[in-house]
Design a protein around this motif. Structure first.
Motif, short mmCIF file in Angstrom:
data_model
loop_
_atom_site.label_atom_id
_atom_site.label_comp_id
_atom_site.label_asym_id
_atom_site.label_seq_id
_atom_site.Cartn_x
_atom_site.Cartn_y
_atom_site.Cartn_z
N ASN A 70 -61.39 29.60 -93.89
CA ASN A 70 -62.14 30.59 -93.14
C ASN A 70 -61.25 31.73 -92.65
OD1 ASN A 70 -63.18 31.55 -90.23
ND2 ASN A 70 -64.91 31.05 -91.52
N GLU A 71 -60.10 31.40 -92.11
CA GLU A 71 -59.22 32.45 -91.61
C GLU A 71 -58.68 33.32 -92.74
OE1 GLU A 71 -56.20 31.39 -88.87
OE2 GLU A 71 -57.58 30.50 -87.43
N PRO A 115 -55.44 27.94 -114.87
CA PRO A 115 -56.90 27.94 -114.65
C PRO A 115 -57.69 28.06 -115.95
CG PRO A 115 -55.96 30.06 -114.06
CD PRO A 115 -54.80 29.17 -114.38
N LYS A 116 -58.77 27.29 -116.01
CA LYS A 116 -59.68 27.39 -117.15
C LYS A 116 -60.92 28.18 -116.78
CE LYS A 116 -58.33 23.11 -119.49
NZ LYS A 116 -58.81 21.80 -120.01
N TYR A 117 -61.28 28.13 -115.50
CA TYR A 117 -62.52 28.76 -115.08
C TYR A 117 -62.32 29.60 -113.81
CZ TYR A 117 -64.30 24.99 -118.03
OH TYR A 117 -64.52 24.14 -119.07
N TYR A 118 -62.96 30.72 -113.80
CA TYR A 118 -63.05 31.55 -112.59
C TYR A 118 -64.54 31.69 -112.24
CZ TYR A 118 -58.24 32.98 -113.60
OH TYR A 118 -56.88 33.00 -113.86
N ARG A 119 -64.78 31.90 -110.97
CA ARG A 119 -66.17 32.10 -110.57
C ARG A 119 -66.23 33.01 -109.35
NH1 ARG A 119 -70.96 27.88 -111.40
NH2 ARG A 119 -72.58 29.46 -111.31
N ARG A 120 -67.25 33.83 -109.28
CA ARG A 120 -67.48 34.63 -108.08
C ARG A 120 -68.52 33.91 -107.23
NH1 ARG A 120 -64.67 39.39 -108.46
NH2 ARG A 120 -65.33 39.75 -106.30
N ILE A 121 -68.18 33.67 -105.98
CA ILE A 121 -69.09 32.94 -105.10
C ILE A 121 -69.53 33.84 -103.94
CG2 ILE A 121 -68.04 30.72 -105.69
CD1 ILE A 121 -66.79 30.79 -102.81
N ASP A 122 -70.66 33.48 -103.38
CA ASP A 122 -71.17 34.19 -102.21
C ASP A 122 -70.34 33.81 -100.97
OD1 ASP A 122 -73.20 34.78 -104.01
OD2 ASP A 122 -74.60 33.31 -103.15
N LEU A 123 -70.33 34.70 -100.01
CA LEU A 123 -69.84 34.39 -98.67
C LEU A 123 -70.95 34.71 -97.68
CD1 LEU A 123 -66.22 35.87 -98.71
CD2 LEU A 123 -66.89 33.47 -99.00
N GLY A 124 -70.90 34.08 -96.53
CA GLY A 124 -71.81 34.42 -95.46
C GLY A 124 -71.12 35.31 -94.45
N GLY A 129 -73.06 40.26 -81.29
CA GLY A 129 -72.61 41.38 -80.48
C GLY A 129 -72.07 42.47 -81.39
N ASN A 130 -70.87 42.96 -81.08
CA ASN A 130 -70.24 43.98 -81.92
C ASN A 130 -69.16 43.40 -82.82
OD1 ASN A 130 -68.40 43.35 -79.98
ND2 ASN A 130 -67.95 45.46 -79.36
N ARG A 131 -69.23 42.09 -83.04
CA ARG A 131 -68.23 41.41 -83.88
C ARG A 131 -68.91 40.76 -85.07
NH1 ARG A 131 -64.19 37.67 -80.71
NH2 ARG A 131 -63.12 37.98 -82.70
N GLN A 132 -68.08 40.39 -86.04
CA GLN A 132 -68.59 39.65 -87.18
C GLN A 132 -67.53 38.68 -87.69
OE1 GLN A 132 -69.44 42.77 -90.11
NE2 GLN A 132 -67.56 42.27 -91.18
N ARG A 133 -68.00 37.65 -88.39
CA ARG A 133 -67.08 36.68 -88.98
C ARG A 133 -67.66 36.18 -90.30
NH1 ARG A 133 -62.63 33.35 -86.13
NH2 ARG A 133 -61.86 32.09 -87.85
N LEU A 134 -66.84 36.17 -91.32
CA LEU A 134 -67.26 35.63 -92.61
C LEU A 134 -67.14 34.11 -92.59
CD1 LEU A 134 -65.39 38.07 -95.04
CD2 LEU A 134 -67.71 38.28 -94.12
N PHE A 135 -67.92 33.46 -93.45
CA PHE A 135 -67.77 32.01 -93.62
C PHE A 135 -68.00 31.65 -95.08
CE2 PHE A 135 -72.19 32.69 -92.35
CZ PHE A 135 -72.91 31.91 -93.24
N ALA A 280 -68.22 28.91 -87.19
CA ALA A 280 -68.18 29.37 -88.57
C ALA A 280 -67.13 28.55 -89.30
CB ALA A 280 -67.84 30.86 -88.64
N ASP A 281 -67.57 27.76 -90.29
CA ASP A 281 -66.67 26.85 -91.01
C ASP A 281 -65.89 25.95 -90.05
OD1 ASP A 281 -67.45 27.83 -93.48
OD2 ASP A 281 -65.83 29.30 -93.60
N GLY A 282 -66.55 25.51 -88.99
CA GLY A 282 -65.91 24.61 -88.04
C GLY A 282 -65.04 25.29 -87.02
N GLU A 283 -64.88 26.62 -87.12
CA GLU A 283 -64.08 27.37 -86.16
C GLU A 283 -65.00 27.83 -85.02
OE1 GLU A 283 -60.39 28.08 -86.67
OE2 GLU A 283 -61.13 26.23 -87.62
N PHE A 284 -64.66 27.45 -83.80
CA PHE A 284 -65.51 27.74 -82.65
C PHE A 284 -65.52 29.24 -82.37
CE2 PHE A 284 -66.12 27.82 -77.92
CZ PHE A 284 -67.45 27.36 -77.93
N CYS A 285 -66.71 29.79 -82.20
CA CYS A 285 -66.88 31.24 -81.99
C CYS A 285 -67.53 31.54 -80.63
CB CYS A 285 -67.70 31.85 -83.12
SG CYS A 285 -66.97 31.67 -84.76
#
Length: 309
Positions: A70-71, A115-124, A129-135, A280-285
């Motif tokens: 997450n970080e 690596p044999k495979y690459y993939r593009r994955i979604d993030l949340g 408030g006026n902050r955001q955090r990806l997960f 977010a991903d176990g990180e307390f917000c």
């Protein structure tokens, strides 16, 4: 060049031991790399930001638990120039479990180097408030966030990690938190399916991946490449009954109970009557009343595992 961000404290010091194994193999194979060790909460964000601010493309390898993942993703400055890889050493490792990444350190390293495979994955993306955090895995409000907060400060977790029973941390803490549990009124609006009111909500999990909390298959249908987030709301249930429902989530069978409500959508809005713990991903917000949670389709390029997801 491979850039390793290592959490040496992951799983009560297992991160350091795993890195020592990985380092020996890197030296044996004459791999060009640089390593950066985290020294506390938030440090991996800073390291990731510094590395990805430099010119050129970067292969960024996180070695730690889901919190380290997450970080690291929250520090990335330009996702188009980053390939992400992961060597799991945490207590839960739900990111690796959901994406079927190798769990054994040297196997994970071999998969990264060849690596044999690459993939593009979604993030949340969670906005408060006026902050955001990806997960990468999940975020949540209520009971599950309270469990995450206690797990981060748990002496029991450190003890169980030493005897390789770290997954039981979440079970023990969940049982304790259940005694303190109170229901709260929460409204949820999912784009495409309207607004719903839950007058006595115990928790809301918003999932990018299927698993959280050390193997709880909270949203069995969740996939991190479908452009949507899945939600699980648990409300209006006797605590004793809840203690029987939650273990069934290890098999994804909790969804059949009347007190469990599933939904999905690209944007989820939550509004609680009173500020509730958030993770977010176990990180307390901290505590918040309102969250806007969005799916960012295909945001992160990863070195995938050998199995189909």
């Amino acid at each position: 060049m491979y850039y390793f961000i290592v959490n040496p404290s992951s799983r009560s010091g297992r991160g350091r031991k795993v890195w020592q194994q990985v380092e020996v193999e890197l030296e044996r194979l004459s791999v060009e790399y640089r390593v950066f060790f985290t020294s506390g909460q938030g440090h991996a964000i800073k390291l990731s930001r510094e590395i990805t601010s430099r010119d050129g493309s970067h292969t960024l390898v996180a070695l730690g638990g889901d919190g380290t993942v997450n970080e690291v993703i929250n520090g990335i400055q330009d996702f188009d120039r980053v390939t992400f890889a992961y060597i799991p050493t945490g207590s839960s490792n739900d990111f690796a479990r959901s994406l079927k990444l190798p769990g054994e350190p040297l196997e994970a390293l071999a998969n990264i180097l060849h690596p044999k495979y690459y993939r593009r994955i979604d993030l949340g993306r969670m906005e408060y408030g006026n902050r955001q955090r990806l997960f990468a895995v999940s975020c949540g409000m209520g009971f599950d966030a309270a469990v995450c907060y206690e797990a981060l400060h748990s002496k029991m977790k450190r003890l169980l990690n030493r005897i390789k029973l770290g997954k039981l941390t979440y079970v023990g803490i969940a049982l304790r938190q259940m005694i303190l549990l109170k229901g709260h009124a929460i409204s949820m609006t999912a784009e495409g399916s309207g607004k719903r009111m839950f007058p006595k909500t115990f928790f809301v999990s918003v999932m990018n991946c299927a698993y959280e909390g050390g193997g709880l298959k909270m949203c069995p249908q969740a996939q991190p490449f479908d452009g949507r987030l899945d939600t699980c709301v648990v409300e209006s249930v006797n605590k004793l009954f809840l203690s029987l429902v939650l273990p069934t989530a290890f098999f994804g069978k909790h969804t059949h109970f009347w007190c469990v409500h599933m939904n999905r959508g690209p944007v989820i809005r939550l509004k609680a009557q009173t500020p509730l713990p958030v993770h977010a991903d176990g990180e307390f917000c901290k505590y918040h009343r309102e969250l806007v949670i969005s799916c960012l389709p295909g945001r992160l390029k990863i070195i995938a595992g050998k199995e189909e997801i």
